[in-house]
Write a protein that holds these residues in place. Structure first.
Motif, PDB file in Angstrom:
ATOM      1  N   ARG A 146      19.298  45.525  52.717  1.00 35.93           N
ATOM      2  CA  ARG A 146      19.152  46.979  52.521  1.00 35.93           C
ATOM      3  C   ARG A 146      20.503  47.681  52.571  1.00 35.93           C
ATOM      4  O   ARG A 146      20.699  48.707  51.952  1.00 35.93           O
ATOM      5  CB  ARG A 146      18.237  47.536  53.603  1.00 35.93           C
ATOM      6  N   GLY A 147      21.434  47.117  53.375  1.00 34.58           N
ATOM      7  CA  GLY A 147      22.729  47.763  53.483  1.00 34.58           C
ATOM      8  C   GLY A 147      23.687  47.006  54.360  1.00 34.58           C
ATOM      9  O   GLY A 147      23.380  45.925  54.872  1.00 34.58           O
ATOM     10  N   LEU A 148      24.879  47.591  54.514  1.00 42.39           N
ATOM     11  CA  LEU A 148      25.947  47.036  55.350  1.00 42.39           C
ATOM     12  C   LEU A 148      26.344  48.058  56.396  1.00 42.39           C
ATOM     13  O   LEU A 148      26.324  49.268  56.139  1.00 42.39           O
ATOM     14  CB  LEU A 148      27.178  46.700  54.509  1.00 42.39           C
ATOM     15  N   ALA A 149      26.739  47.562  57.568  1.00 41.67           N
ATOM     16  CA  ALA A 149      27.166  48.451  58.646  1.00 41.67           C
ATOM     17  C   ALA A 149      28.321  47.836  59.427  1.00 41.67           C
ATOM     18  O   ALA A 149      28.392  46.619  59.586  1.00 41.67           O
ATOM     19  CB  ALA A 149      26.003  48.729  59.600  1.00 41.67           C
ATOM     20  N   VAL A 150      29.197  48.713  59.886  1.00 42.00           N
ATOM     21  CA  VAL A 150      30.217  48.360  60.875  1.00 42.00           C
ATOM     22  C   VAL A 150      29.965  49.299  62.048  1.00 42.00           C
ATOM     23  O   VAL A 150      30.393  50.453  62.036  1.00 42.00           O
ATOM     24  CB  VAL A 150      31.649  48.527  60.318  1.00 42.00           C
ATOM     25  N   PRO A 151      29.195  48.822  63.049  1.00 38.13           N
ATOM     26  CA  PRO A 151      28.910  49.681  64.198  1.00 38.13           C
ATOM     27  C   PRO A 151      30.177  50.039  64.964  1.00 38.13           C
ATOM     28  O   PRO A 151      31.132  49.255  64.999  1.00 38.13           O
ATOM     29  CB  PRO A 151      27.987  48.815  65.060  1.00 38.13           C
ATOM     30  N   VAL A 168      31.191  42.824  59.523  1.00 29.14           N
ATOM     31  CA  VAL A 168      30.392  43.699  58.678  1.00 29.14           C
ATOM     32  C   VAL A 168      29.003  43.071  58.673  1.00 29.14           C
ATOM     33  O   VAL A 168      28.851  41.901  58.306  1.00 29.14           O
ATOM     34  CB  VAL A 168      30.962  43.783  57.245  1.00 29.14           C
ATOM     35  N   LEU A 169      28.025  43.818  59.148  1.00 30.24           N
ATOM     36  CA  LEU A 169      26.666  43.305  59.279  1.00 30.24           C
ATOM     37  C   LEU A 169      25.808  43.722  58.096  1.00 30.24           C
ATOM     38  O   LEU A 169      25.835  44.891  57.685  1.00 30.24           O
ATOM     39  CB  LEU A 169      26.033  43.814  60.567  1.00 30.24           C
ATOM     40  N   GLY A 212      14.396  44.880  60.190  1.00 32.55           N
ATOM     41  CA  GLY A 212      15.127  44.731  61.441  1.00 32.55           C
ATOM     42  C   GLY A 212      16.036  43.518  61.497  1.00 32.55           C
ATOM     43  O   GLY A 212      16.710  43.302  62.503  1.00 32.55           O
ATOM     44  N   GLY A 213      16.042  42.718  60.462  1.00 33.78           N
ATOM     45  CA  GLY A 213      16.917  41.551  60.432  1.00 33.78           C
ATOM     46  C   GLY A 213      18.378  41.929  60.218  1.00 33.78           C
ATOM     47  O   GLY A 213      18.685  42.943  59.586  1.00 33.78           O
ATOM     48  N   ARG A 214      19.255  41.110  60.793  1.00 33.65           N
ATOM     49  CA  ARG A 214      20.699  41.327  60.673  1.00 33.65           C
ATOM     50  C   ARG A 214      21.396  39.994  60.522  1.00 33.65           C
ATOM     51  O   ARG A 214      20.953  38.986  61.073  1.00 33.65           O
ATOM     52  CB  ARG A 214      21.243  42.011  61.914  1.00 33.65           C
ATOM     53  N   SER A 215      22.513  40.021  59.800  1.00 33.64           N
ATOM     54  CA  SER A 215      23.350  38.830  59.684  1.00 33.64           C
ATOM     55  C   SER A 215      24.785  39.273  59.438  1.00 33.64           C
ATOM     56  O   SER A 215      25.037  40.391  58.976  1.00 33.64           O
ATOM     57  CB  SER A 215      22.866  37.922  58.546  1.00 33.64           C
ATOM     58  N   VAL A 216      25.713  38.385  59.773  1.00 32.55           N
ATOM     59  CA  VAL A 216      27.122  38.681  59.496  1.00 32.55           C
ATOM     60  C   VAL A 216      27.341  38.477  58.002  1.00 32.55           C
ATOM     61  O   VAL A 216      27.091  37.393  57.471  1.00 32.55           O
ATOM     62  CB  VAL A 216      28.062  37.771  60.317  1.00 32.55           C
ATOM     63  N   PHE A 217      27.778  39.521  57.334  1.00 31.20           N
ATOM     64  CA  PHE A 217      28.033  39.477  55.895  1.00 31.20           C
ATOM     65  C   PHE A 217      29.468  39.035  55.624  1.00 31.20           C
ATOM     66  O   PHE A 217      29.716  38.185  54.781  1.00 31.20           O
ATOM     67  CB  PHE A 217      27.753  40.859  55.289  1.00 31.20           C
ATOM     68  N   MET A 218      30.419  39.620  56.349  1.00 31.58           N
ATOM     69  CA  MET A 218      31.837  39.271  56.260  1.00 31.58           C
ATOM     70  C   MET A 218      32.488  39.593  57.589  1.00 31.58           C
ATOM     71  O   MET A 218      31.975  40.426  58.344  1.00 31.58           O
ATOM     72  CB  MET A 218      32.559  40.070  55.154  1.00 31.58           C
TER      73      MET A 218
END
Length: 156
Positions: A109-114, A135-136, A142-148
């Motif tokens: 759905r998207g990318l985030a840097v908290p 970058v998650l 609710g799933g998350r993974s490390v994208f980069m």
């Protein structure tokens, strides 16, 4: 005969240039940010320098945009964005966004840097070592993974 071929070749080359430029154009990036946030301006400048056309929405609260984008509350930072149908949250480097748009991974759905890692785009601090941060990628369930992973603005 040689002049005609040269003219035709030059004409054809000129005709292909706009097509190639159009194919490489990046989609418009909509941004929602607080008017008093300097790091948000730095991130917008970073994305603009990477070639993204920007729609810069200065708002009193980014909460409504985050609800619309479906950004998980635990991934929040200081600004939100939408590009190519993907939500962005925080200081996501342009390199991660262009990879997302090229790969279009299923379910993301998207990318985030908290938070606000030092050295991430818009958070550069002269004299300070940049942080290493993830970058998650997040999905709508609710799933998350490390994208980069990045150190400052550089992928590691």
């Amino acid at each position: 005969m040689m002049v005609r071929r040269t003219f035709l070749a030059a004409g054809l080359a000129g005709m292909t240039l706009p097509t190639r430029a159009w194919a490489e154009a990046l989609p418009r990036l909509q941004v929602w940010r607080d008017e008093n946030c300097g790091c948000c301006v730095g991130w917008v400048d970073h994305m603009r320098a990477a070639g993204f056309p920007i729609e810069d929405n200065v708002v009193r609260s980014v909460a409504a945009a985050r609800r619309m984008l479906g950004t998980p509350p635990d991934l929040l930072s200081c600004h939100a964005g939408l590009v190519g149908g993907y939500a962005l949250e925080g200081h996501v480097p342009a390199a991660a966004v262009t990879r997302l748009l090229a790969d279009r991974p299923a379910g993301v759905r998207g990318l985030a840097v908290p938070g606000m890692p030092v050295g991430s785009p818009g958070m550069e601090v002269p004299g300070r070592e940049p942080d290493t941060y993830d970058v998650l990628a997040f999905d709508s369930r609710g799933g998350r993974s490390v994208f980069m992973r990045f150190r400052g603005g550089t992928p590691t």
